[in-house]
Design a protein around this motif. Structure first.
Motif, PDB file in Angstrom:
ATOM      1  N   HIS A  29      68.421  28.538  70.818  1.00  0.00           N
ATOM      2  CA  HIS A  29      67.852  28.572  69.483  1.00  0.00           C
ATOM      3  C   HIS A  29      67.386  27.167  69.126  1.00  0.00           C
ATOM      4  O   HIS A  29      68.163  26.214  69.243  1.00  0.00           O
ATOM      5  N   HIS A  64      64.843  31.432  73.415  1.00  0.00           N
ATOM      6  CA  HIS A  64      65.246  32.672  72.762  1.00  0.00           C
ATOM      7  C   HIS A  64      64.719  32.751  71.332  1.00  0.00           C
ATOM      8  O   HIS A  64      64.180  33.769  70.914  1.00  0.00           O
ATOM      9  N   ALA A  65      64.876  31.690  70.585  1.00  0.00           N
ATOM     10  CA  ALA A  65      64.379  31.707  69.207  1.00  0.00           C
ATOM     11  C   ALA A  65      63.862  30.323  68.855  1.00  0.00           C
ATOM     12  O   ALA A  65      64.478  29.320  69.179  1.00  0.00           O
TER      13      ALA A  65
ATOM     14  N   LYS B  27      64.920  43.680  63.777  1.00  0.00           N
ATOM     15  CA  LYS B  27      65.949  44.118  64.716  1.00  0.00           C
ATOM     16  C   LYS B  27      67.069  44.738  63.893  1.00  0.00           C
ATOM     17  O   LYS B  27      67.681  44.056  63.077  1.00  0.00           O
ATOM     18  N   CYS B  35      70.211  40.964  63.744  1.00  0.00           N
ATOM     19  CA  CYS B  35      69.844  39.595  64.058  1.00  0.00           C
ATOM     20  C   CYS B  35      69.813  38.813  62.758  1.00  0.00           C
ATOM     21  O   CYS B  35      69.420  39.343  61.720  1.00  0.00           O
ATOM     22  N   SER B  38      66.395  38.622  60.977  1.00  0.00           N
ATOM     23  CA  SER B  38      66.057  39.882  60.312  1.00  0.00           C
ATOM     24  C   SER B  38      66.891  40.054  59.048  1.00  0.00           C
ATOM     25  O   SER B  38      66.383  40.455  57.997  1.00  0.00           O
ATOM     26  N   THR B  75      57.469  36.675  67.677  1.00  0.00           N
ATOM     27  CA  THR B  75      58.876  36.826  67.305  1.00  0.00           C
ATOM     28  C   THR B  75      59.082  37.953  66.302  1.00  0.00           C
ATOM     29  O   THR B  75      58.149  38.441  65.675  1.00  0.00           O
TER      30      THR B  75
END
Lengths: 79, 132
Positions: A29, A64-65, B27, B35, B38, B75
């Motif tokens: 992240h 991932h993020a 999600k 998540c 979210s 994303t």
């Protein structure tokens, strides 16, 4: 191999002309604060897309993020 | 990018975006976000009393694939208002803090809106699968 904040910073700065990036993260992240003259006149969506485009399909996968906060070169941050 | 051949899933996603003035692809569900990003986006929308449709992208990885191909946004979550991508969690958070989000959503009084119906009562989360 996991990504590092330093790698992301370098790639953002290399990929967007004149960009200055501060990246923090744990290998999965990441938070990126990016300012660039190239952002002037663009919507936030377009600004963020420029940053995402640097990494392509790696976002959501190897990276991932990626949280992004963009600033135009002269804009004051809104708080 | 993928070809332009018949793509029912992508069509269904586009239809959902067109038919719902405010729609969040996320999600998990608003009741049980899967998540943190979210969850934060849902919380912001709910704090503004916004009515929104929600689509859980987790049941089928193709939903996310097709959504991202269509929106050119990598994303999740993704918030659409009036057919336009507004952004993900970062942009929605920024716009919420600056007051822009309420404006974009057509909500005049942010937070504690007067006679907002009980949250969830008439929100109609839809699932893409049901539309195929």
């Amino acid at each position: 191999m996991s990504a590092t904040p330093e790698e992301l910073k370098e790639r953002i700065e290399a990929g967007i002309p004149g960009a200055v990036a501060e990246v923090t993260g744990d290998g999965h992240h990441f938070n990126a604060v990016v300012s660039a003259p190239a952002f002037n006149g663009l919507t936030r969506i377009a600004q963020h897309r420029l940053v995402y485009d640097v990494f392509g399909a790696e976002v959501g996968d190897r990276i991932h993020a990626l949280s992004i906060h963009t600033k135009t070169a002269e804009a004051e941050e809104i708080r | 990018m993928s070809d332009q051949a018949a793509n029912p899933l992508r069509d269904a996603i586009q239809e959902a975006i067109d038919e719902n003035p405010v729609i969040l692809f996320m999600k998990g569900t608003p009741e049980a976000p899967a998540c943190g990003f979210s969850a934060r986006t849902v919380a912001i929308l709910q704090s503004l009393g916004a009515r929104f449709a929600a689509v859980d992208i987790l049941p089928d990885p193709r939903i996310r694939q097709e959504l991202s191909a269509l929106s050119e946004w990598p994303t999740i979550p993704q918030l659409f208002v009036d057919g336009e991508l507004v952004g993900g969690c970062d942009i929605v958070s920024e716009m919420y803090q600056s007051g822009e989000l309420a404006h974009t959503l057509g909500i005049d009084a942010p937070a504690h809106a007067d006679e907002t119906p009980a949250p969830g009562s008439d929100q109609a989360p839809l699932t893409i699968e049901n539309r195929l």
